[in-house]
Design an enzyme around this catalytic site. Structure first.
Site, PDB file in Angstrom:
ATOM      1  N   GLU A  90       0.594 -44.382 -68.520  1.00 31.39           N
ATOM      2  CA  GLU A  90       2.004 -44.764 -68.637  1.00 31.39           C
ATOM      3  C   GLU A  90       2.194 -46.272 -68.517  1.00 31.39           C
ATOM      4  O   GLU A  90       2.994 -46.862 -69.249  1.00 31.39           O
ATOM      5  CB  GLU A  90       2.833 -44.041 -67.568  1.00 31.39           C
ATOM      6  CG  GLU A  90       2.862 -42.527 -67.696  1.00 31.39           C
ATOM      7  CD  GLU A  90       3.636 -42.035 -68.910  1.00 31.39           C
ATOM      8  OE1 GLU A  90       4.235 -42.862 -69.616  1.00 31.39           O
ATOM      9  OE2 GLU A  90       3.639 -40.809 -69.141  1.00 31.39           O
ATOM     10  N   ARG A 127       3.596 -48.409 -71.778  1.00 23.79           N
ATOM     11  CA  ARG A 127       4.946 -48.942 -71.590  1.00 23.79           C
ATOM     12  C   ARG A 127       4.943 -50.421 -71.218  1.00 23.79           C
ATOM     13  O   ARG A 127       5.672 -51.216 -71.810  1.00 23.79           O
ATOM     14  CB  ARG A 127       5.688 -48.143 -70.508  1.00 23.79           C
ATOM     15  CG  ARG A 127       5.796 -46.656 -70.806  1.00 23.79           C
ATOM     16  CD  ARG A 127       6.739 -45.967 -69.852  1.00 23.79           C
ATOM     17  NE  ARG A 127       6.559 -44.507 -69.860  1.00 23.79           N
ATOM     18  CZ  ARG A 127       7.519 -43.632 -69.588  1.00 23.79           C
ATOM     19  NH1 ARG A 127       8.721 -44.046 -69.286  1.00 23.79           N
ATOM     20  NH2 ARG A 127       7.265 -42.338 -69.593  1.00 23.79           N
ATOM     21  N   ASP A 163      -1.541 -34.463 -77.248  1.00 26.30           N
ATOM     22  CA  ASP A 163      -0.848 -34.909 -78.455  1.00 26.30           C
ATOM     23  C   ASP A 163      -1.306 -36.257 -78.991  1.00 26.30           C
ATOM     24  O   ASP A 163      -1.719 -36.388 -80.152  1.00 26.30           O
ATOM     25  CB  ASP A 163       0.677 -34.922 -78.231  1.00 26.30           C
ATOM     26  CG  ASP A 163       1.075 -35.656 -76.947  1.00 26.30           C
ATOM     27  OD1 ASP A 163       0.190 -36.034 -76.165  1.00 26.30           O
ATOM     28  OD2 ASP A 163       2.289 -35.849 -76.740  1.00 26.30           O
ATOM     29  N   GLU A 207      10.512 -38.168 -80.386  1.00 24.69           N
ATOM     30  CA  GLU A 207       9.509 -37.773 -81.394  1.00 24.69           C
ATOM     31  C   GLU A 207      10.124 -37.392 -82.743  1.00 24.69           C
ATOM     32  O   GLU A 207       9.586 -37.742 -83.803  1.00 24.69           O
ATOM     33  CB  GLU A 207       8.645 -36.624 -80.865  1.00 24.69           C
ATOM     34  CG  GLU A 207       7.650 -37.030 -79.806  1.00 24.69           C
ATOM     35  CD  GLU A 207       8.283 -37.232 -78.440  1.00 24.69           C
ATOM     36  OE1 GLU A 207       7.683 -37.943 -77.596  1.00 24.69           O
ATOM     37  OE2 GLU A 207       9.388 -36.707 -78.212  1.00 24.69           O
ATOM     38  N   THR A 213       2.081 -45.414 -78.908  1.00 29.61           N
ATOM     39  CA  THR A 213       2.767 -44.138 -78.689  1.00 29.61           C
ATOM     40  C   THR A 213       4.059 -44.298 -77.894  1.00 29.61           C
ATOM     41  O   THR A 213       4.753 -43.324 -77.648  1.00 29.61           O
ATOM     42  CB  THR A 213       1.823 -43.137 -78.000  1.00 29.61           C
ATOM     43  OG1 THR A 213       2.340 -41.811 -78.131  1.00 29.61           O
ATOM     44  CG2 THR A 213       1.632 -43.487 -76.523  1.00 29.61           C
TER      45      THR A 213
END
Length: 628
Positions: free
Chosen positions: A259, A263, A392, A527, A616
């Site tokens: 994360e 980010r 994913d 998404e 992502t």
């Protein structure tokens, strides 16, 4: 909330204007004499007639009186003629005690112009689903501020008319008006963050407070490149000042490797490339070097958590496993950091992870299990395959690393192409009765028609691959799955997708999609609008833009909080009681609104997909220039 008790009579009081004069008294006495002269039968018939007239008129009278307060009923019953006003969640009024971990706001928190406002505003909390608010008129969950300033109300009504006029789609609107609608949504979300969560990780818009995850200003960093792309210069400069003067990574705090990479590191690198401001690159180098202890494991498969102040790392307390998606979805960022710093340690560390995953046993036609052990480097919990949570972005980063590196790393492309064939062979099915194509899950040979909203990244990734030369049937599958992902929105009563759906596969099914009670929440995820952006950018089919416009309207209608910010909700199946969760995830600003803005733009050079690849978390990083 229970409705107020209703009396079965109507009482009317007239203010007296003095005593009756003798004439009035005489007339009253005369009427009484005439009444007394009537026979008992006559009097009974007259009373019965009056009683029947009273019963006949009672519904009309009470409906009229009720309509004086419940004015929204006319809107519901005549929605074609009247504009639909967005459901804006009210400002909470119940006082909320200050959390023990939250110190008083100092003069260092927030831009100077915000200090007085931050010190004067109190905190409050509201029970989940509570609709009773001071100064608010509520009807069936739709809430309007009753004491709004007149000019503000007129301005809001004008915007609502604009929304209502284009409920069926965006085709009749100008590009400028669509882009401005996204800017308005961003400004509203950002204002809530500035007022109540400045410098903290996440906004809690209903209680007008914040929550901490890492204590590193997560929402602010995630939103930096969004503000730049949207052209919000004032907001960007405020945020830049905080990063330059307040952001420090020298903290005794555990952060999640994945994360914080996607980010924070991704956000800083992206903002550096868009602005050319080396301050962001310096911050990126700092956090990047502090994350490296995660790779000090027996297998070189990184731990999930790092203490960026102490320089130590560890797995979760309950397992020695890391998730496959997390350890294989940090490569774009660390590879770019090596390219910029000319220090190979970052790229070498993440390349070793990909090398090991490539050779591991336990795959199924290119599909990977969800967990990997950091001690022995082997897959665990084998036999379970999904494109949802925990797996994913492994597939996404196979393709994007290949694109980032100039399409030279053939092994990445081969792994990606094989995985897509594995999806087609093992996970692809159609629903009943309408034949929606969806991606399910496999558990030890048993197929489950379960699909996470997270899987809706796949249409965009497939379209991106087709754009870069992969087979045309990837684009065909992307379009089919894009339809399915939009149906996950439009078949819900709020027009917002739940977190997880189950598709019906039995003949005779009434509807394609079922949603379990525990899966009905919406977290403002990006998404679907991400994939809509890719499909529109490559096909120019305006239906994808229309779909994105409808989704934005429903975010405004069911998740917008009047005091600032947007909130995730618990129930997309009940438009009257969505049960807000009081949390605005950082990715709403970092991803969801960014992809909506890019979807509504007709400028292909605005983050060109031939020059940039998105990580992502929607942070664009440059495609490396070709070298001899």
């Amino acid at each position: 909330m229970h409705p107020p008790s209703r009396q079965d009579y109507i009482s009317i009081s007239l203010a007296g204007q003095g005593t009756y004069n003798n004439g009035k008294q005489w007339r009253r006495q005369s009427c009484w004499r005439k009444w007394k002269r009537l026979s008992r039968l006559q009097r009974s018939l007259i009373l019965l007639f009056l009683f029947m007239c009273g019963i006949a008129s009672y519904p009309a009278v009470t409906e009229h009186l009720r309509g004086l307060t419940d004015g929204e009923r006319s809107t519901e019953s005549n929605s074609v003629l009247r504009p639909v006003f967005p459901q804006v969640l009210p400002e909470p009024v119940t006082p909320r005690p200050e959390p023990s971990s939250q110190k008083k706001l100092s003069n260092k928190r927030g831009p100077p112009i915000l200090q007085n406002r931050l010190q004067k505003k109190g905190n409050g909390t509201v029970a989940v689903g509570e609709q009773k608010e001071e100064g608010v008129v509520s009807w069936r969950g739709a809430v309007v501020d009753a004491d709004r300033d007149t000019e503000e109300a007129k301005e809001e009504e004008s915007k609502d008319h604009l929304l209502a006029n284009h409920q069926s789609g965006s085709s009749n609107q100008s590009e400028a008006s669509l882009l401005e609608a996204v800017k308005d949504a961003f400004r509203h979300a950002w204002q809530g963050y500035k007022d109540f969560a400045w410098g903290h990780d996440e906004l809690r818009p209903l209680s007008k407070s914040y929550s901490e995850w890492f204590g590193l200003g997560l929402t602010l960093i995630d939103a930096l490149d969004t503000m730049w792309i949207l052209g919000l210069k004032e907001e960007f400069e405020e945020a830049r000042t905080w990063v330059a003067t307040e952001l420090t990574f020298n903290k005794n705090v555990d952060v999640n490797l994945f994360e914080s990479t996607i980010r924070i590191l991704g956000g800083l690198l992206s903002t550096y490339h868009l602005t050319g401001d080396t301050m962001f690159l310096d911050k990126a180098k700092d956090i990047g070097s502090r994350l490296m202890p995660a790779f000090n494991t027996p297998s070189k498969i990184p731990y999930s958590d790092v203490n960026i102040g102490k320089g130590t790392a560890h797995p979760p307390r309950w397992t020695s496993d890391s998730t496959v998606a997390e350890v294989t979805s940090i490569q774009l960022e660390f590879r770019e950091l090596s390219r910029l710093t000319q220090d190979p340690q970052y790229q070498d560390a993440v390349a070793e992870v990909m090398k090991q995953v490539h050779t591991l046993d336990g795959k199924l036609d290119g599909l990977v299990p969800m967990f990997i052990n950091t001690n022995n480097g082997q897959f665990t919990h084998q036999g379970i395959f999904t494109l949802g949570a925990r797996a994913d972005s492994y597939y996404e980063y196979l393709l994007k690393q290949w694109i980032q590196g100039g399409k030279k790393e053939d092994q990445l492309l081969q792994d990606y192409a094989q995985a897509i064939e594995g999806v087609k062979k093992n996970l692809l099915q159609k629903s009943s009765p309408n034949g929606l194509t969806f991606v399910g899950e496999l558990s030890h040979g048993q197929f489950s028609p379960k699909m996470d909203h997270l899987v809706c990244f796949l249409p965009g990734t497939l379209a991106l691959g087709a754009h870069h030369g992969l087979p045309a049937d990837h684009m065909d599958l992307a379009k089919q799955l894009m339809e399915t992902c939009y149906q996950m929105y439009t078949q819900m009563e709020t027009g917002l997708s739940p977190e997880i759906v189950h598709f019906n596969m039995h003949e005779g099914s009434i509807r394609d999609i079922d949603v379990k009670l525990a899966d009905r929440h919406n977290l403002l995820r990006p998404e679907t609008v991400e994939s809509l952006f890719y499909l529109y950018r490559f096909t120019k089919d305006h239906k994808y833009r229309d779909w994105g416009w409808n989704i934005l309207q429903n975010f405004n209608k069911y998740t917008k909080v009047s005091s600032g910010g947007y909130t995730s909700i618990n129930n997309v199946r009940d438009p009257d009681y969505t049960s807000p969760r009081d949390k605005m995830e950082s990715f709403f600003l970092g991803e969801t609104l960014k992809y909506l803005y890019l979807l509504f733009s007709d400028d292909p050079s605005l983050i060109s997909l031939d020059e940039y690849v998105f990580n992502t978390e929607a942070h664009p990083l440059p495609i490396w220039p070709s070298t001899a």
